[in-house]
Design a protein around this motif. Sequence first.
Motif: not given
Length: 270
Positions: A188-196
């Motif tokens: 979830a942390e990495v997916l949030n990073l991709i969105e940013r």
Amino acid sequence: MPPVNEQDPPQGELLLRLRGISKTFGAVTALSDIELDVHAGEVVALVGDNGAGKSTLVKILAGVHQPTTGTIEFGGRQVTVDNPRKALELGIATVFQDLALCENLDVVANLFLGHELSPLRLDEVQMEVRAWKLLQELAARIPSVREPVASLSGGQRQTVAIARSLLLDPKVIMLDEPTAALGVAQTAEVLNLIERVRARGHGVILISHNMEDVRAVADRIVVLRLGRNAGVFGGEASHEELVTAITGARENAVSRRRDRGIEATGGEQP
């Protein structure tokens, strides 16, 4: 092959366009007539089974391999990506699955490895300031930029690798299986990073086998099968549609489970 599911064209600037890309290794054809577009501020997922040609295509864009035929356009002009340095100069950065981090070095040293400020007399203060600024822009959960990479979690290491790719301000970033072997929270942390990263205006090419991760962040999903385009889907595509395009089989375990669910609900889609 025409897209399986036509989508409205993205609003961002067209950054990357591939047309007729083919790659042969002797008598083996790894890619055949591949087409791919990447716009600014969008995540394009590249999915397919093992041997579909995803890694070969990534290596062509990273400058490791050169296409046998076809054209690559970047920023509206035709280019030749004949080595990894040329890819970086154009604005194409790649984060491979192994991350290529030095575990004995801290976060700052890894971010600037090979691109140190004032290399003859390292400007440690300026590098640390830039590291903190970049990580804060990405809302990264890194305890300290002076923390050795060896002590970081898998998600935090992925964050460091992605942040390092952003230092040269590329226009397109390729992420090779960024959530592989990560737990639920780290994923979830990495997916949030991709969105940013997408929100910063970069074009993102995401290579992944995890359909749920792909559907969570992708604006478009490009399916490869046996080295060819097998369809283009929107992020709302169903798991069944993607599995059918990837395998080429209309009947599979996913479709059978769906049919059983429809029968159980009296003929209505659950």
